[in-house]
Design a protein around this motif. Structure first.
Motif, PDB file in Angstrom:
ATOM      1  N   GLU A  84      60.755   6.201 -21.493  1.00 53.68           N
ATOM      2  CA  GLU A  84      59.829   5.790 -20.437  1.00 53.68           C
ATOM      3  C   GLU A  84      60.474   5.978 -19.071  1.00 53.68           C
ATOM      4  O   GLU A  84      61.692   6.039 -18.947  1.00 53.68           O
ATOM      5  N   ARG A  85      59.622   6.063 -18.055  1.00 48.23           N
ATOM      6  CA  ARG A  85      60.123   6.224 -16.700  1.00 48.23           C
ATOM      7  C   ARG A  85      59.424   5.213 -15.793  1.00 48.23           C
ATOM      8  O   ARG A  85      58.214   5.012 -15.887  1.00 48.23           O
ATOM      9  N   VAL A  86      60.197   4.605 -14.939  1.00 46.31           N
ATOM     10  CA  VAL A  86      59.618   3.678 -13.964  1.00 46.31           C
ATOM     11  C   VAL A  86      59.373   4.457 -12.675  1.00 46.31           C
ATOM     12  O   VAL A  86      60.257   5.184 -12.212  1.00 46.31           O
ATOM     13  N   ARG A 142      66.761  -1.068 -13.941  1.00 49.23           N
ATOM     14  CA  ARG A 142      66.539  -0.826 -15.376  1.00 49.23           C
ATOM     15  C   ARG A 142      67.753  -1.328 -16.141  1.00 49.23           C
ATOM     16  O   ARG A 142      68.847  -0.801 -15.990  1.00 49.23           O
ATOM     17  N   PHE A 159      68.959   3.336 -12.425  1.00 51.14           N
ATOM     18  CA  PHE A 159      68.886   3.660 -13.858  1.00 51.14           C
ATOM     19  C   PHE A 159      70.310   3.929 -14.361  1.00 51.14           C
ATOM     20  O   PHE A 159      71.060   3.017 -14.652  1.00 51.14           O
ATOM     21  N   VAL A 165      64.858   2.662  -7.538  1.00 50.76           N
ATOM     22  CA  VAL A 165      65.153   2.395  -8.953  1.00 50.76           C
ATOM     23  C   VAL A 165      66.642   2.611  -9.201  1.00 50.76           C
ATOM     24  O   VAL A 165      67.235   3.540  -8.661  1.00 50.76           O
TER      25      VAL A 165
HETATM   26  O1  LIG Z   1      62.881   5.204 -14.829  1.00 52.04           O
HETATM   27  C1  LIG Z   1      63.460   5.849 -13.944  1.00 52.04           C
HETATM   28  C2  LIG Z   1      64.724   6.432 -14.138  1.00 52.04           C
HETATM   29  C3  LIG Z   1      65.305   7.098 -13.118  1.00 52.04           C
HETATM   30  N1  LIG Z   1      64.648   7.216 -11.951  1.00 52.04           N
HETATM   31  C4  LIG Z   1      63.438   6.666 -11.763  1.00 52.04           C
HETATM   32  O2  LIG Z   1      62.848   6.781 -10.678  1.00 52.04           O
HETATM   33  N2  LIG Z   1      62.861   5.993 -12.768  1.00 52.04           N
END
Ligand SMILES: O=c1cc[nH]c(=O)[nH]1
Ligand SMILES: O=P(O)(O)OC[C@H]1O[C@H](OP(=O)(O)OP(=O)(O)O)[C@H](O)[C@@H]1O
Length: 179
Positions: free
Chosen positions: A159-161, A136, A107, A105
């Motif tokens: 929210e978190r991915v 993101r 971010f 990810v």
């Molecule tokens: O949404 C997110 C943000 C930072 N790190 C992650 O793994 N997911």
């Protein structure tokens, strides 16, 4: 906690093959290229790509390393929990190589900023690219962008991915978690 699926295992499979092809387009037989998985979760993605390159595209010799960025983060002292470092495992020099950082990810960009600092101990690459499974959008704190992205998503800050890998979590899936 709310949990929405963003990508299922079939979609991840297709994306991984596309990313592998994009790497081949730019790096041919990977003679002068090294892939670096960012610990901890970028390592699973990097290993997957190497195995696709090997098994599906007949590129047997892809150099793969693992980079721990824990002590290079600009916020590690501010985190409440005890610091647990992972392993850095780079048994080749990156001097004059084309380096591709691989993470699950992207971010804020702070992990990649830390990786850019950490890799300096291993030499001076010709260039460094970034491959991420999930980008993101509108979340960056730093001017860092991926060269290869699996999927770009808009999710709100709360929210978190989360990327799950079958080797670690039982199945491949990407979720959006909402507290
Ligand atoms: O949404 C997110 C943000 C930072 N790190 C992650 O793994 N997911
Ligand atoms: O672009 P960034 O904001 O640095 O976020 C991306 C990083 O976040 C996750 O790691 P981890 O959960 O270890 O880091 P986090 O606690 O910062 O989310 C993910 O595996 C990336 O490495």
């Amino acid at each position: 906690m709310g949990k929405k699926i963003l990508l299922n295992s079939k979609e991840i499979h297709i994306i991984l093959h596309r990313l592998a092809c994009q790497l081949i387009e730019n790096h041919n037989n990977f003679e002068n290229t090294v892939l670096i998985g960012i610990q901890p979760r970028g390592v699973y993605l990097a290993e997957r790509l190497v195995s696709i390159l090997k098994e599906d595209y007949n590129i047997p010799e892809v150099k793969l390393g693992q980079l721990d960025i824990t002590f290079y983060r600009d916020d590690f002292r501010r985190r409440g929990e005890p610091i647990e470092a992972n392993k850095t495992n780079i048994n080749f020099i990156v001097e004059d190589k084309n380096v591709v950082f691989i993470d699950d990810v992207l971010f804020s960009g702070r992990s990649i900023r830390a990786a850019l600092t950490a890799i300096q101990s291993f030499g001076r690459p010709i260039d460094i690219e970034l491959l991420v499974l999930i980008d993101r959008r509108f979340s960056r704190h730093l001017p860092i962008q991926p060269n290869y992205r699996g999927r770009q998503v808009d999710v709100i800050n709360e929210e978190r991915v989360t990327v799950n890998w079958k080797e670690k979590d039982g199945k491949d899936a990407v979720y959006i978690l909402n507290n």
